[in-house]
Design an enzyme around this catalytic site. Sequence first.
Site: not given
Length: 166
Positions: A33, A123
Amino acid sequence: MQIEIVEGDITTQDVDVVVNAANSSLLGGGGVDGAIHRAGGPEILAECRALRAGHLGGGLPVGRAVATTAGRMTARWVVHTVGPVFSAEEDRSALLTACHRNSLLAAAELGAETVAFPAISTGVFRWPLDSAARIALAAVREPVGSVRLVRFVLSGEAAFRAFSEA
Ligand code: AR6
């Protein structure tokens, strides 16, 4: 559907759509992101803020997907989706499948032909790679509209190996 598995950086892919493993706020974060917002520049965040000010006032629910510009990236659009946080107690795999299906549907609505996915939820959200790889690959097997190529762009050898084996 043509499916490719590569090791690399998703932000430099020459595809129509880059899928972002976002969070419900849509206002950025770490991991992929953060990398997508850094590479694409402030235009992406501006569109995310506009979505939050509009029909996504409560944020983007887990499993759903929404598109914005890709800013300065080579890709034309970013499709933001929110993966589930892994739980050992509760089976959340349907939500991980939904992320992939809804991202493909959002890409098809744009007329996209090529879509790059990261390893969503593996993650910060701690989903084990082998399991995530199996779920992700099963979810993208069926054709969706205009999309003809899905490329999984994996960061690191362990992720690449998990997807290759799956
Ligand atoms: N290209 C491809 N893959 C990458 C890249 C990159 N440039 N950078 C990281 N990865 P994560 P999540 C891999 O944590 O688990 C964020 O803060 C990374 O190695 O990015 O879905 C969001 O805002 C891992 O395999 O996403 C949310 O709050 C995979 O991308 C939360 O993290 C996904 O790791 C989402 O957590």
